[in-house]
Design a protein around this motif. Structure first.
Motif, PDB file in Angstrom:
ATOM      1  N   ILE A 204       0.846  -1.205   0.000  1.00 41.58           N
ATOM      2  CA  ILE A 204       0.000   0.000   0.000  1.00 41.58           C
ATOM      3  C   ILE A 204       0.877   1.248   0.000  1.00 41.58           C
ATOM      4  CG2 ILE A 204      -1.620   1.365   1.375  1.00 41.58           C
ATOM      5  CD1 ILE A 204      -2.863  -1.312   2.289  1.00 41.58           C
ATOM      6  N   TRP A 205       1.902   1.262   0.865  1.00 43.58           N
ATOM      7  CA  TRP A 205       2.787   2.420   0.920  1.00 43.58           C
ATOM      8  C   TRP A 205       3.594   2.559  -0.366  1.00 43.58           C
ATOM      9  CZ3 TRP A 205       4.771   1.578   6.610  1.00 43.58           C
ATOM     10  CH2 TRP A 205       3.840   2.140   7.495  1.00 43.58           C
ATOM     11  N   ASN A 206       3.987   1.450  -0.956  1.00 48.54           N
ATOM     12  CA  ASN A 206       4.762   1.507  -2.193  1.00 48.54           C
ATOM     13  C   ASN A 206       3.980   2.212  -3.306  1.00 48.54           C
ATOM     14  OD1 ASN A 206       7.013   0.652  -4.006  1.00 48.54           O
ATOM     15  ND2 ASN A 206       5.400  -0.573  -4.949  1.00 48.54           N
ATOM     16  N   GLU A 207       2.680   2.036  -3.301  1.00 41.60           N
ATOM     17  CA  GLU A 207       1.839   2.607  -4.355  1.00 41.60           C
ATOM     18  C   GLU A 207       1.285   3.984  -3.989  1.00 41.60           C
ATOM     19  OE1 GLU A 207      -1.041  -0.474  -4.751  1.00 41.60           O
ATOM     20  OE2 GLU A 207       0.303  -1.825  -5.851  1.00 41.60           O
ATOM     21  N   ASP A 208       1.638   4.469  -2.810  1.00 43.94           N
ATOM     22  CA  ASP A 208       1.090   5.732  -2.301  1.00 43.94           C
ATOM     23  C   ASP A 208       2.116   6.851  -2.484  1.00 43.94           C
ATOM     24  OD1 ASP A 208      -0.057   7.808  -0.884  1.00 43.94           O
ATOM     25  OD2 ASP A 208      -0.784   6.522   0.734  1.00 43.94           O
ATOM     26  N   GLU A 209       1.745   7.899  -3.189  1.00 44.06           N
ATOM     27  CA  GLU A 209       2.658   9.031  -3.386  1.00 44.06           C
ATOM     28  C   GLU A 209       3.031   9.680  -2.058  1.00 44.06           C
ATOM     29  OE1 GLU A 209       1.221  11.858  -6.179  1.00 44.06           O
ATOM     30  OE2 GLU A 209       1.025  10.409  -7.820  1.00 44.06           O
ATOM     31  N   TRP A 210       2.141   9.596  -1.078  1.00 44.38           N
ATOM     32  CA  TRP A 210       2.431  10.193   0.226  1.00 44.38           C
ATOM     33  C   TRP A 210       3.688   9.587   0.827  1.00 44.38           C
ATOM     34  CZ3 TRP A 210       3.096   8.029   5.023  1.00 44.38           C
ATOM     35  CH2 TRP A 210       3.253   8.937   6.088  1.00 44.38           C
ATOM     36  N   PHE A 211       3.858   8.255   0.712  1.00 43.02           N
ATOM     37  CA  PHE A 211       5.034   7.620   1.306  1.00 43.02           C
ATOM     38  C   PHE A 211       6.310   8.109   0.629  1.00 43.02           C
ATOM     39  CE2 PHE A 211       8.240   4.356   1.912  1.00 43.02           C
ATOM     40  CZ  PHE A 211       8.146   4.128   3.270  1.00 43.02           C
ATOM     41  N   ALA A 212       6.258   8.280  -0.690  1.00 40.70           N
ATOM     42  CA  ALA A 212       7.426   8.805  -1.406  1.00 40.70           C
ATOM     43  C   ALA A 212       7.768  10.208  -0.919  1.00 40.70           C
ATOM     44  CB  ALA A 212       7.159   8.804  -2.910  1.00 40.70           C
ATOM     45  N   ASP A 213       6.737  11.037  -0.704  1.00 42.23           N
ATOM     46  CA  ASP A 213       6.956  12.385  -0.182  1.00 42.23           C
ATOM     47  C   ASP A 213       7.545  12.331   1.228  1.00 42.23           C
ATOM     48  OD1 ASP A 213       5.942  13.477  -2.505  1.00 42.23           O
ATOM     49  OD2 ASP A 213       3.928  13.784  -1.687  1.00 42.23           O
ATOM     50  N   ALA A 214       7.008  11.412   2.042  1.00 43.37           N
ATOM     51  CA  ALA A 214       7.471  11.282   3.421  1.00 43.37           C
ATOM     52  C   ALA A 214       8.945  10.883   3.462  1.00 43.37           C
ATOM     53  CB  ALA A 214       6.623  10.234   4.154  1.00 43.37           C
ATOM     54  N   ARG A 215       9.296   9.942   2.636  1.00 41.71           N
ATOM     55  CA  ARG A 215      10.693   9.494   2.575  1.00 41.71           C
ATOM     56  C   ARG A 215      11.604  10.624   2.095  1.00 41.71           C
ATOM     57  NH1 ARG A 215      15.103   7.088   3.949  1.00 41.71           N
ATOM     58  NH2 ARG A 215      16.298   6.085   2.307  1.00 41.71           N
ATOM     59  N   ASN A 216      11.170  11.371   1.103  1.00 44.40           N
ATOM     60  CA  ASN A 216      11.966  12.465   0.549  1.00 44.40           C
ATOM     61  C   ASN A 216      12.198  13.570   1.587  1.00 44.40           C
ATOM     62  OD1 ASN A 216      13.259  13.919  -1.635  1.00 44.40           O
ATOM     63  ND2 ASN A 216      11.435  15.211  -1.709  1.00 44.40           N
ATOM     64  N   VAL A 217      11.147  13.941   2.310  1.00 43.60           N
ATOM     65  CA  VAL A 217      11.267  14.984   3.332  1.00 43.60           C
ATOM     66  C   VAL A 217      12.192  14.527   4.455  1.00 43.60           C
ATOM     67  CG1 VAL A 217      10.002  16.253   5.110  1.00 43.60           C
ATOM     68  CG2 VAL A 217       9.046  16.049   2.823  1.00 43.60           C
ATOM     69  N   THR A 218      12.109  13.261   4.805  1.00 44.31           N
ATOM     70  CA  THR A 218      12.957  12.728   5.879  1.00 44.31           C
ATOM     71  C   THR A 218      14.436  12.819   5.499  1.00 44.31           C
ATOM     72  OG1 THR A 218      11.194  11.187   6.513  1.00 44.31           O
ATOM     73  CG2 THR A 218      13.399  10.723   7.329  1.00 44.31           C
ATOM     74  N   VAL A 219      14.751  12.423   4.274  1.00 46.73           N
ATOM     75  CA  VAL A 219      16.140  12.491   3.811  1.00 46.73           C
ATOM     76  C   VAL A 219      16.625  13.935   3.787  1.00 46.73           C
ATOM     77  CG1 VAL A 219      17.663  12.094   1.830  1.00 46.73           C
ATOM     78  CG2 VAL A 219      16.019  10.338   2.506  1.00 46.73           C
ATOM     79  N   LYS A 220      15.755  14.846   3.344  1.00 48.16           N
ATOM     80  CA  LYS A 220      16.135  16.265   3.306  1.00 48.16           C
ATOM     81  C   LYS A 220      16.393  16.809   4.711  1.00 48.16           C
ATOM     82  CE  LYS A 220      14.041  17.719  -1.064  1.00 48.16           C
ATOM     83  NZ  LYS A 220      13.036  18.603  -1.718  1.00 48.16           N
ATOM     84  N   LEU A 221      15.610  16.346   5.688  1.00 53.00           N
ATOM     85  CA  LEU A 221      15.837  16.793   7.060  1.00 53.00           C
ATOM     86  C   LEU A 221      17.202  16.319   7.544  1.00 53.00           C
ATOM     87  CD1 LEU A 221      14.929  18.161   9.654  1.00 53.00           C
ATOM     88  CD2 LEU A 221      13.760  16.036  10.298  1.00 53.00           C
ATOM     89  N   TYR A 222      17.524  15.065   7.267  1.00 48.78           N
ATOM     90  CA  TYR A 222      18.844  14.538   7.677  1.00 48.78           C
ATOM     91  C   TYR A 222      19.957  15.330   7.003  1.00 48.78           C
ATOM     92  CZ  TYR A 222      22.747  11.438   8.575  1.00 48.78           C
ATOM     93  OH  TYR A 222      23.969  10.943   8.991  1.00 48.78           O
TER      94      TYR A 222
END
Length: 330
Positions: A204-222
């Protein structure tokens, strides 16, 4: 690799039991497939159904997966494979009565029939009791499969009439391989397997654009915290909070952030470690040259402390701003 081999890799004990039982013609009439979501119960039920009707089976491949019958079972449209699932929050007595009436007729294409009851713990007491005699004295060609993640909620009178088969939680690498088989890229499968409780949620998360956004924001924070990226406080205000809107989402965000620190920790301890966050491996390797093990563990503790405070009524933006300031202040 076919489904039989995939399932053997996922659930070797359960699959060896089924394969041996089929080859020796000792398959029981009824089984209780019990285990957490995402451990392969539903796919195993389909495979068992295919072994009954496959047109091209062999001792090495008990269901070919490609013949007309296997394909119809895969697509849930074989007339002699019957599924019973909750209607709303439960499996009701009327559903069972209708099903029993259907099963009392001759098979559409053979004397074999398969009944699969998914989320069997959702049966009402009345619907479960109405199946007792049917389970105890099924037609000769009937295979009955109960699937559940909550076996303790199945009536003891039902359990006593079925052979239990436990499906164990998947080891990490098996979880990753299972997601890859289902079309997830390897680098994303490693992240999903680390934060999702089961394969169903991971897909479900793999197919959800929200998860991609969440992962991207997390990496940017780091990157903002440890490299020349966006100012972390600004990022929290303008990107993090809009993505992680509630406590459940924020909990996942902190888990994703912790993954990067866990990778950094393991890379500090083991030169041969394969990072979960493969795309960030190069910057994490840079970080272990300028950050001590004490730094890494202390920053992880700051994130864990923020997770513990999530259940309080603390403002989530303030929570994240404090997290950033504490990590920057080290």
């Amino acid at each position: 690799m076919g489904r039989q081999a995939d399932l053997l890799a996922m659930q070797p004990i359960a699959m060896q039991l089924f394969i041996k039982s089929i080859l020796t013609d000792r398959l029981a009439h009824g089984y209780l497939l019990e285990g957490a979501r995402g451990t392969g119960k539903r796919r195993t039920a389909k495979w068992l159904s295919q072994t009954r009707f496959c047109l091209e089976k062999s001792d090495d491949e008990l269901a070919c997966g490609t013949c007309n019958n296997c394909q119809r079972i895969e697509n849930d449209n074989h007339p002699d494979v019957h599924w019973l699932e909750p209607d709303g929050n439960s499996i009701k007595i009327d559903q069972v009565r209708e099903l029993k009436q259907e099963l009392s007729k001759r098979g559409m294409e053979s004397d074999c029939k398969v009944l699969i009851i998914d989320h069997a713990d959702k049966m009402t007491v009345q619907s479960a009791n109405s199946l007792l005699k049917f389970i105890e004295e099924p037609d000769g060609g009937m295979l009955i499969l109960f699937l559940t993640a909550n076996p303790q909620q199945i009536l003891p009178t039902i359990q006593s009439r079925l052979q239990p088969v436990s499906f164990r939680a998947l080891p990490f690498e098996a979880f990753v391989n299972d997601l890859i088989v289902q079309g997830v890229s390897e680098q994303k499968a490693r992240v999903l397997a680390s934060v999702a409780g089961n394969a169903e949620q991971a897909i479900i998360w793999n197919e959800d654009e929200w998860f991609a956004d969440a992962r991207n924001v997390t990496v940017k924070l780091y990157e903002g915290l440890h490299h020349q990226g966006v100012d972390p406080i600004l990022l929290v205000q303008e990107a993090w909070i809009p993505v992680f809107k509630d406590k459940t989402q924020l909990h996942l965000g902190l888990e994703l952030l912790l993954l990067l620190y866990r990778d950094r920790l393991h890379l500090s301890l083991n030169d041969n470690y394969s990072p979960i966050c493969t795309e960030q491996a190069s910057i994490l390797k840079q970080d272990i040259l300028r950050k001590s093990l004490t730094d890494t563990t202390a920053e992880m503790e700051i994130i864990l402390g923020a997770k513990r405070r999530l259940d309080s009524n603390m403002n989530t933006q303030l929570l994240m701003e404090q997290l950033v300031l504490k990590i920057q202040g080290r």
